[in-house]
Design a protein around this motif. Structure first.
Motif, PDB file in Angstrom:
ATOM      1  N   UNK A  73       1.226  -0.668   0.240  1.00  0.00           N
ATOM      2  CA  UNK A  73       0.239  -0.179  -0.083  1.00  0.00           C
ATOM      3  C   UNK A  73       0.839   1.595  -0.322  1.00  0.00           C
ATOM      4  N   UNK A  74       1.857   1.620   0.730  1.00  0.00           N
ATOM      5  CA  UNK A  74       2.799   2.576   0.732  1.00  0.00           C
ATOM      6  C   UNK A  74       3.774   2.580  -0.616  1.00  0.00           C
ATOM      7  N   UNK A  75       4.115   1.550  -1.599  1.00  0.00           N
ATOM      8  CA  UNK A  75       4.464   1.569  -2.376  1.00  0.00           C
ATOM      9  C   UNK A  75       3.468   2.100  -3.167  1.00  0.00           C
ATOM     10  N   UNK A  76       2.200   1.767  -3.383  1.00  0.00           N
ATOM     11  CA  UNK A  76       1.472   2.116  -4.323  1.00  0.00           C
ATOM     12  C   UNK A  76       0.594   3.286  -4.172  1.00  0.00           C
ATOM     13  N   UNK A  77       0.888   3.937  -3.036  1.00  0.00           N
ATOM     14  CA  UNK A  77       0.503   5.018  -2.648  1.00  0.00           C
ATOM     15  C   UNK A  77       1.690   6.209  -3.659  1.00  0.00           C
ATOM     16  N   UNK A  78       2.506   6.080  -3.362  1.00  0.00           N
ATOM     17  CA  UNK A  78       3.406   6.830  -3.588  1.00  0.00           C
ATOM     18  C   UNK A  78       3.711   7.103  -5.882  1.00  0.00           C
ATOM     19  N   UNK A  79       2.142   5.926  -6.443  1.00  0.00           N
ATOM     20  CA  UNK A  79       2.299   5.817  -7.674  1.00  0.00           C
ATOM     21  C   UNK A  79       1.658   6.886  -8.461  1.00  0.00           C
ATOM     22  N   UNK A  80       2.404   7.488  -9.735  1.00  0.00           N
ATOM     23  CA  UNK A  80       1.113   8.009 -10.277  1.00  0.00           C
ATOM     24  C   UNK A  80      -0.520   7.678 -10.323  1.00  0.00           C
ATOM     25  N   UNK A  81      -1.419   7.755 -10.673  1.00  0.00           N
ATOM     26  CA  UNK A  81      -2.449   7.771  -9.947  1.00  0.00           C
ATOM     27  C   UNK A  81      -2.768   6.815 -11.181  1.00  0.00           C
ATOM     28  N   UNK A  91      -7.370   5.765  -0.054  1.00  0.00           N
ATOM     29  CA  UNK A  91      -6.276   6.301   0.928  1.00  0.00           C
ATOM     30  C   UNK A  91      -5.056   5.005   1.068  1.00  0.00           C
ATOM     31  N   UNK A  92      -4.792   5.274   0.470  1.00  0.00           N
ATOM     32  CA  UNK A  92      -3.638   3.774   0.225  1.00  0.00           C
ATOM     33  C   UNK A  92      -2.643   4.472   1.766  1.00  0.00           C
ATOM     34  N   UNK A  93      -2.099   5.694   1.863  1.00  0.00           N
ATOM     35  CA  UNK A  93      -1.541   6.078   2.159  1.00  0.00           C
ATOM     36  C   UNK A  93      -1.599   5.946   4.223  1.00  0.00           C
ATOM     37  N   UNK A  94      -2.841   6.253   4.305  1.00  0.00           N
ATOM     38  CA  UNK A  94      -3.460   5.601   5.406  1.00  0.00           C
ATOM     39  C   UNK A  94      -3.669   4.403   6.000  1.00  0.00           C
TER      40      UNK A  94
END
Length: 266
Positions: free
Chosen positions: A154-162, A237-240
């Motif tokens: 999830x943390x890795x996906x949150x840093x990616x472009x939409x 809210x992937x980062x959360x």
């Protein structure tokens, strides 16, 4: 002179009375133990024999003669230290006191109300609990690893472009579903372990209480913290969601540490 007249009055010869005084209720014990059985018998004209009669799992009647009393005595209070080693594990043994009087020509007998002893293999049950304990520790470690894996994903996906994040949505959802199933298995397993601890006569009472509290805490995490993380992920809210799974990972690892520490104390 008239011969003297004597009046004779025949007295009823009542059957004897038989009573098991202790144990007064069903007992569960191990076949390696001796069961103390206290009993009392009475008769108006005198006792001739006492015996403990028993049935194993409703089978044929066995008889254990009881001595230690004076034949012809009107009452006897005794205690037997009953060796249970001849009976198999898991047996249900119903027993009664049988008292016989000295009536002639046919002695009368009476039976007490039944007692019951259930023989359990406590050593085998305790060994099974210890295996469950190790299994619970391993399950918590694996669950913590799954929490770490989804947190990292999830943390890795949150840093990616939409666009790239959207491409990973289905894989993340599948990972989340698998994690939810793992949580359900682990919480059910912990509840079963806590229940087994309560039934283990060799379990440390403090550890039994801790196991129950830990099972409740894990269930609260599953229905509370995990659901919060799932909702965050579904709303994008992937980062959360990753942060919440990180907190769950820490809690699960701490639960595993507490369980391992308790086993060492046990």
């Amino acid at each position: 002179p008239e011969p003297p007249v004597f009046q004779l009055r025949a007295l009823d010869d009542k059957p004897p009375e038989a009573m098991i005084l202790s144990p007064a209720f069903a007992v569960e014990t191990s076949r390696g133990e001796r069961l103390p059985v206290a009993y009392e018998a009475r008769d108006d004209f005198g006792l001739s024999a006492l015996a403990l009669v028993y049935k194993v799992n409703g089978g044929p009647e066995g008889v254990l003669p009881l001595g230690g009393f004076r034949a012809g005595s009107s009452s006897h209070l005794g205690e037997l230290s009953w060796d249970l080693s001849r009976f198999p594990d898991g047996a249900k043994v119903e027993f009664r006191l049988r008292a016989t009087d000295n009536a002639r020509p046919e002695p009368q007998s009476a039976l007490s109300p039944p007692g019951l002893v259930v023989l359990s293999d406590f050593e085998a049950a305790h060994a099974a609990v210890e295996r469950q304990w190790l299994g619970a520790e391993a399950a918590l470690a694996a669950l913590a690893d799954e929490e770490r894996a989804i947190r990292e994903a999830l943390t890795a996906a949150a840093a990616l472009p939409e666009a790239e994040r959207a491409a990973r949505r289905e894989a993340l959802a599948a990972q989340e579903r698998a994690l939810s199933q793992s949580w359900e298995r682990v919480t059910q397993g912990m509840a079963g372990f806590a229940e087994a601890m309560e039934k283990d006569p060799y379990a440390n009472p403090g550890m039994t209480e801790s196991a129950g509290a830990l099972a409740q805490a894990l269930e609260a995490m599953r229905t509370g913290d995990l659901e919060d993380a799932r909702r965050a992920q579904k709303s994008g809210e992937l980062a959360e969601a990753g942060r919440r799974h990180g907190e769950l990972e820490a809690k699960v690892r701490r639960a595993g540490e507490l369980l391992a520490g308790g086993r060492e104390m046990q």
